[in-house]
Motif scaffolding. Sequence first.
Motif, PDB file in Angstrom:
ATOM      1  N   GLY A   1      47.142  70.996  83.860  1.00 22.71           N
ATOM      2  CA  GLY A   1      48.347  70.423  84.466  1.00 22.71           C
ATOM      3  C   GLY A   1      49.559  70.552  83.562  1.00 22.71           C
ATOM      4  N   GLY A   2      50.534  71.347  83.987  1.00 28.69           N
ATOM      5  CA  GLY A   2      51.742  71.513  83.187  1.00 28.69           C
ATOM      6  C   GLY A   2      51.526  72.434  81.999  1.00 28.69           C
ATOM      7  N   ARG A   3      52.570  72.581  81.210  1.00 27.20           N
ATOM      8  CA  ARG A   3      52.509  73.467  80.039  1.00 27.20           C
ATOM      9  C   ARG A   3      51.620  72.864  78.955  1.00 27.20           C
ATOM     10  NH1 ARG A   3      58.076  75.668  77.644  1.00 27.20           N
ATOM     11  NH2 ARG A   3      57.974  76.682  79.705  1.00 27.20           N
ATOM     12  N   TRP A   4      50.853  73.716  78.307  1.00 23.34           N
ATOM     13  CA  TRP A   4      49.993  73.254  77.221  1.00 23.34           C
ATOM     14  C   TRP A   4      50.838  72.816  76.023  1.00 23.34           C
ATOM     15  CZ3 TRP A   4      44.546  75.209  75.953  1.00 23.34           C
ATOM     16  CH2 TRP A   4      43.777  75.278  77.115  1.00 23.34           C
ATOM     17  N   THR A   5      50.438  71.712  75.401  1.00 21.43           N
ATOM     18  CA  THR A   5      51.092  71.231  74.184  1.00 21.43           C
ATOM     19  C   THR A   5      50.234  71.597  72.975  1.00 21.43           C
ATOM     20  OG1 THR A   5      49.985  69.070  74.219  1.00 21.43           O
ATOM     21  CG2 THR A   5      52.014  69.298  75.517  1.00 21.43           C
ATOM     22  N   TRP A   6      50.703  71.273  71.802  1.00 20.29           N
ATOM     23  CA  TRP A   6      49.945  71.558  70.578  1.00 20.29           C
ATOM     24  C   TRP A   6      48.598  70.854  70.601  1.00 20.29           C
ATOM     25  CZ3 TRP A   6      48.157  67.678  67.545  1.00 20.29           C
ATOM     26  CH2 TRP A   6      48.762  66.418  67.701  1.00 20.29           C
ATOM     27  N   ARG A   7      48.531  69.678  71.280  1.00 18.64           N
ATOM     28  CA  ARG A   7      47.268  68.922  71.304  1.00 18.64           C
ATOM     29  C   ARG A   7      46.187  69.692  72.062  1.00 18.64           C
ATOM     30  NH1 ARG A   7      46.569  63.184  74.355  1.00 18.64           N
ATOM     31  NH2 ARG A   7      47.024  64.577  76.110  1.00 18.64           N
ATOM     32  N   GLU A   8      46.563  70.275  73.214  1.00 22.75           N
ATOM     33  CA  GLU A   8      45.582  71.051  73.979  1.00 22.75           C
ATOM     34  C   GLU A   8      45.089  72.258  73.178  1.00 22.75           C
ATOM     35  OE1 GLU A   8      47.064  68.240  76.162  1.00 22.75           O
ATOM     36  OE2 GLU A   8      48.496  69.900  76.054  1.00 22.75           O
ATOM     37  N   TRP A   9      46.022  72.951  72.518  1.00 22.64           N
ATOM     38  CA  TRP A   9      45.620  74.099  71.710  1.00 22.64           C
ATOM     39  C   TRP A   9      44.750  73.672  70.533  1.00 22.64           C
ATOM     40  CZ3 TRP A   9      45.773  78.782  73.464  1.00 22.64           C
ATOM     41  CH2 TRP A   9      46.740  79.146  74.416  1.00 22.64           C
ATOM     42  N   ALA A  10      45.070  72.510  69.940  1.00 17.45           N
ATOM     43  CA  ALA A  10      44.308  72.011  68.796  1.00 17.45           C
ATOM     44  C   ALA A  10      42.877  71.653  69.176  1.00 17.45           C
ATOM     45  CB  ALA A  10      45.009  70.791  68.194  1.00 17.45           C
ATOM     46  N   LEU A  11      42.639  71.372  70.450  1.00 14.00           N
ATOM     47  CA  LEU A  11      41.286  71.072  70.929  1.00 14.00           C
ATOM     48  C   LEU A  11      40.581  72.325  71.446  1.00 14.00           C
ATOM     49  CD1 LEU A  11      42.116  67.771  72.829  1.00 14.00           C
ATOM     50  CD2 LEU A  11      40.683  67.960  70.785  1.00 14.00           C
ATOM     51  N   ALA A  12      41.332  73.201  72.105  1.00 19.17           N
ATOM     52  CA  ALA A  12      40.726  74.386  72.709  1.00 19.17           C
ATOM     53  C   ALA A  12      40.236  75.376  71.655  1.00 19.17           C
ATOM     54  CB  ALA A  12      41.719  75.064  73.654  1.00 19.17           C
ATOM     55  N   VAL A  13      41.015  75.579  70.600  1.00 18.40           N
ATOM     56  CA  VAL A  13      40.651  76.581  69.592  1.00 18.40           C
ATOM     57  C   VAL A  13      39.354  76.216  68.856  1.00 18.40           C
ATOM     58  CG1 VAL A  13      41.354  77.684  67.431  1.00 18.40           C
ATOM     59  CG2 VAL A  13      42.997  77.442  69.315  1.00 18.40           C
ATOM     60  N   PRO A  14      39.187  74.966  68.340  1.00 17.46           N
ATOM     61  CA  PRO A  14      37.901  74.622  67.718  1.00 17.46           C
ATOM     62  C   PRO A  14      36.739  74.664  68.714  1.00 17.46           C
ATOM     63  CG  PRO A  14      39.598  73.055  67.081  1.00 17.46           C
ATOM     64  CD  PRO A  14      40.179  73.884  68.176  1.00 17.46           C
ATOM     65  N   SER A  15      37.010  74.316  69.974  1.00  9.75           N
ATOM     66  CA  SER A  15      35.954  74.379  70.992  1.00  9.75           C
ATOM     67  C   SER A  15      35.496  75.817  71.195  1.00  9.75           C
ATOM     68  CB  SER A  15      36.458  73.796  72.315  1.00  9.75           C
ATOM     69  OG  SER A  15      36.821  72.446  72.173  1.00  9.75           O
ATOM     70  N   ALA A  16      36.458  76.738  71.208  1.00  7.09           N
ATOM     71  CA  ALA A  16      36.121  78.158  71.337  1.00  7.09           C
ATOM     72  C   ALA A  16      35.299  78.620  70.128  1.00  7.09           C
ATOM     73  CB  ALA A  16      37.393  78.990  71.464  1.00  7.09           C
ATOM     74  N   ALA A  17      35.688  78.163  68.945  1.00  5.68           N
ATOM     75  CA  ALA A  17      34.954  78.543  67.734  1.00  5.68           C
ATOM     76  C   ALA A  17      33.529  77.998  67.779  1.00  5.68           C
ATOM     77  CB  ALA A  17      35.683  78.022  66.493  1.00  5.68           C
ATOM     78  N   LEU A  18      33.360  76.769  68.269  1.00  2.80           N
ATOM     79  CA  LEU A  18      32.030  76.166  68.377  1.00  2.80           C
ATOM     80  C   LEU A  18      31.152  76.955  69.343  1.00  2.80           C
ATOM     81  CD1 LEU A  18      30.081  73.820  67.763  1.00  2.80           C
ATOM     82  CD2 LEU A  18      31.107  72.581  69.686  1.00  2.80           C
ATOM     83  N   ALA A  19      31.701  77.313  70.509  1.00  2.00           N
ATOM     84  CA  ALA A  19      30.944  78.094  71.493  1.00  2.00           C
ATOM     85  C   ALA A  19      30.620  79.482  70.943  1.00  2.00           C
ATOM     86  CB  ALA A  19      31.730  78.205  72.798  1.00  2.00           C
ATOM     87  N   PHE A  20      31.566  80.078  70.213  1.00  2.00           N
ATOM     88  CA  PHE A  20      31.350  81.391  69.608  1.00  2.00           C
ATOM     89  C   PHE A  20      30.193  81.334  68.625  1.00  2.00           C
ATOM     90  CE2 PHE A  20      32.160  84.840  66.630  1.00  2.00           C
ATOM     91  CZ  PHE A  20      32.511  85.886  67.470  1.00  2.00           C
ATOM     92  N   TRP A  21      30.141  80.272  67.816  1.00  2.00           N
ATOM     93  CA  TRP A  21      29.044  80.104  66.856  1.00  2.00           C
ATOM     94  C   TRP A  21      27.724  79.869  67.573  1.00  2.00           C
ATOM     95  CZ3 TRP A  21      26.225  75.476  66.464  1.00  2.00           C
ATOM     96  CH2 TRP A  21      25.249  75.460  65.461  1.00  2.00           C
TER      97      TRP A  21
END
Length: 312
Positions: free
Chosen positions: A133-153
């Motif tokens: 919903g709406g434009r992503w803020t730094w908070r969404e990116w700060a959660l999405a990037v570590p989540s992607a790293a966790l799934a990648f691992w």
Amino acid sequence: MPSLPSRLLRGLIDLIRGALIGIVEIIPGVSGGTIALIVGVYERLIDSASELVRGIVHLVIDPLRARGHAKSREHFGQVAWPLLIPLGIGMIAGLIAAAAVVAPIVEHHPVQSRAFFAGMILIALWVPARMVGGRWTWREWALAVPSAALAFWFTGLPTGNVAEPSALLVALSGALAVCALAIPGLSGSFILLVMGLYESTLAAVNSRDVGYLATFIVGMAIGFALFVRVLQWLLRHHHRVSLAIMTGLMAGSMRALWPWQDENGDALAPGSDIDVTVLWFAIGVIVVAATLVAESWLVRRRLAGGVDVLDD
């Protein structure tokens, strides 16, 4: 109230949606939760499953407390049965069909299959990203990037095989696999691979091993009952956060779908079949893009009485 043709069309659509979810649950690296997001039933499915679980709990506990069945009827009344029943039938049918048909195709054509599913997941990332919903803020990116790293691992973990698993291990695998089903980006089949129970579970489905399947289903029921309420609460009270994390998990899990892999799942350089592989990747992109366009059209399409065929 929707007309009979409208209800029949909606039921058929939900049957197909359920079949798609069931089919991909057989395929390691592809999440049933992701497909539920793509076809537009994810949040309604989680809400209905939560009410169903609560209804069953009250149905069992309340008579022991001399409270009757009022609470259980209240929760059962909140379940979107017109959605849940055809979806459940479709999921079971899709899972059985995939065990017999899709799984051998993936086994004999792994490179093209992974490319196809990678194309699907890549374009599907738009679904949870938009739902934030709406434009992503730094908070969404700060959660999405570590989540992607966790799934990648996680998708890089070595896999194995347990020839004769114990009943406790089978139940535990069911509990963990169904939790992955509820989270887009995590594959229940891949969890079974990591635990060494993928081949034995697939064999149980194909051979109709009632004892094994019953134990697995009990584990699924327990895992889902414990997990679904937490997930529903997160979606209701931390909607943007939850969907940003799901987007990251979906993105990171694409590691498992790199087309060229060795028998241990380690990435290899592209082979000589790169042109055919790219074609299958493009087909996967087109399939999901077409699904999303059709979904958008159906949502806006009003049938008799102005009722949307996708509304419950």
